[in-house]
Design a protein around this motif. Structure first.
Motif, PDB file in Angstrom:
ATOM      1  N   GLU A  47       0.825  -1.208   0.000  1.00  0.00           N
ATOM      2  CA  GLU A  47       0.000   0.000   0.000  1.00  0.00           C
ATOM      3  C   GLU A  47       0.869   1.272   0.000  1.00  0.00           C
ATOM      4  O   GLU A  47       1.040   1.921  -1.032  1.00  0.00           O
ATOM      5  N   ALA A  48       1.438   1.569   1.130  1.00  0.00           N
ATOM      6  CA  ALA A  48       2.208   2.807   1.284  1.00  0.00           C
ATOM      7  C   ALA A  48       3.118   2.646   2.484  1.00  0.00           C
ATOM      8  O   ALA A  48       2.842   1.851   3.383  1.00  0.00           O
ATOM      9  N   GLU A  53       9.087   2.562   7.678  1.00  0.00           N
ATOM     10  CA  GLU A  53       9.519   2.585   6.276  1.00  0.00           C
ATOM     11  C   GLU A  53       9.967   4.001   5.896  1.00  0.00           C
ATOM     12  O   GLU A  53      10.984   4.196   5.242  1.00  0.00           O
ATOM     13  N   PRO A  59      10.762  -0.528   2.070  1.00  0.00           N
ATOM     14  CA  PRO A  59       9.393  -0.992   2.308  1.00  0.00           C
ATOM     15  C   PRO A  59       9.340  -2.185   3.273  1.00  0.00           C
ATOM     16  O   PRO A  59      10.279  -2.981   3.346  1.00  0.00           O
ATOM     17  N   PHE A  60       8.239  -2.277   3.980  1.00  0.00           N
ATOM     18  CA  PHE A  60       7.933  -3.430   4.829  1.00  0.00           C
ATOM     19  C   PHE A  60       9.069  -3.770   5.796  1.00  0.00           C
ATOM     20  O   PHE A  60       9.617  -4.880   5.768  1.00  0.00           O
ATOM     21  N   ASN A  87       5.499  -0.292  -3.346  1.00  0.00           N
ATOM     22  CA  ASN A  87       4.185   0.129  -2.848  1.00  0.00           C
ATOM     23  C   ASN A  87       3.479   0.982  -3.887  1.00  0.00           C
ATOM     24  O   ASN A  87       4.124   1.539  -4.782  1.00  0.00           O
ATOM     25  N   HIS A 162      -3.109  -8.358   3.400  1.00  0.00           N
ATOM     26  CA  HIS A 162      -2.002  -7.534   3.881  1.00  0.00           C
ATOM     27  C   HIS A 162      -1.544  -8.106   5.233  1.00  0.00           C
ATOM     28  O   HIS A 162      -2.373  -8.476   6.060  1.00  0.00           O
TER      29      HIS A 162
END
Ligand code: URA
Length: 196
Positions: A47-48, A53, A59-60, A87, A162
């Motif tokens: 997603e974002a 992050e 990310p993640f 993302n 998610h």
């Protein structure tokens, strides 16, 4: 070959670094362009960025990301070897609110460029926001997860839960979100292994 991807991706990342197409540029600490490794087999779109992050530019990496790594590891996928992660938004929405339509639109060109450069064979759409960016449907993620869809550049796309949803649903019983995720990631591994 790998270098050609990396060079093109780096050009897009440089554009993101300068990006001021939406107001998130005013509140971001870092852009979060990608994680994992550029490869032509497997991409995951989330997603974002969240708080961690945004702090680290990767990310993640928060709690959800740690669970994602465990899920990938269960079927032998490693972030360092097998998967490219990005993302729908490259900047963190304040307080982790849902991305606004204008933010998604502003960022879309970057995501499309990542997909176009890599042309991955399998794209995992992680959560509702990523799913809605690629699949025109009113159905929720619970109905869509685990199913294969045709994606860009002849890819196969699969919506998956998610990991932050899984963190809120702890049961591992048959039929629970965690159990369903386990079925889905095994199916991804099966199809991945059949690819040449
Ligand atoms: N959730 C996402 O969707 N992406 C991240 O990078 C972190 C949390």
């Amino acid at each position: 070959m790998q270098d050609a991807f990396s060079e093109k991706l780096e050009q897009v990342r440089q554009e993101c670094l300068r990006c001021d197409r939406c107001s998130l540029c005013k509140t971001r600490t870092n852009i979060v362009f990608s994680g994992g490794v550029p490869n032509q087999k497997l991409m995951l779109i989330g997603e974002a960025p969240g708080y961690y992050e945004d702090q680290r530019g990767i990310p993640f990496v928060g709690k959800a990301g740690q669970l994602l790594d465990k899920i990938l590891d269960c079927v032998g996928f490693s972030r360092d070897r097998d998967i490219y992660i990005c993302n729908t938004l490259k900047c963190r929405p304040p307080e982790n609110r849902d991305p606004l339509p204008e933010e998604k639109a502003a960022c879309r060109e970057y995501l499309d460029a990542q997909v176009e450069i890599l042309k991955p064979r399998i794209i995992l759409l992680c959560g509702r926001v990523a799913v809605n960016s690629f699949i025109d449907t009113k159905l929720g993620i619970t109905k869509l997860r685990g199913k294969w869809f045709e994606g860009p550049y002849y890819s196969k796309m699969m919506p998956i839960f998610h990991p932050s949803y899984l963190l809120r649903n702890d049961s591992r019983e048959k039929g629970s979100p965690k159990w369903l995720m386990w079925q889905d990631i095994k199916e991804v591994r099966r199809v991945y292994d059949q690819m040449d």
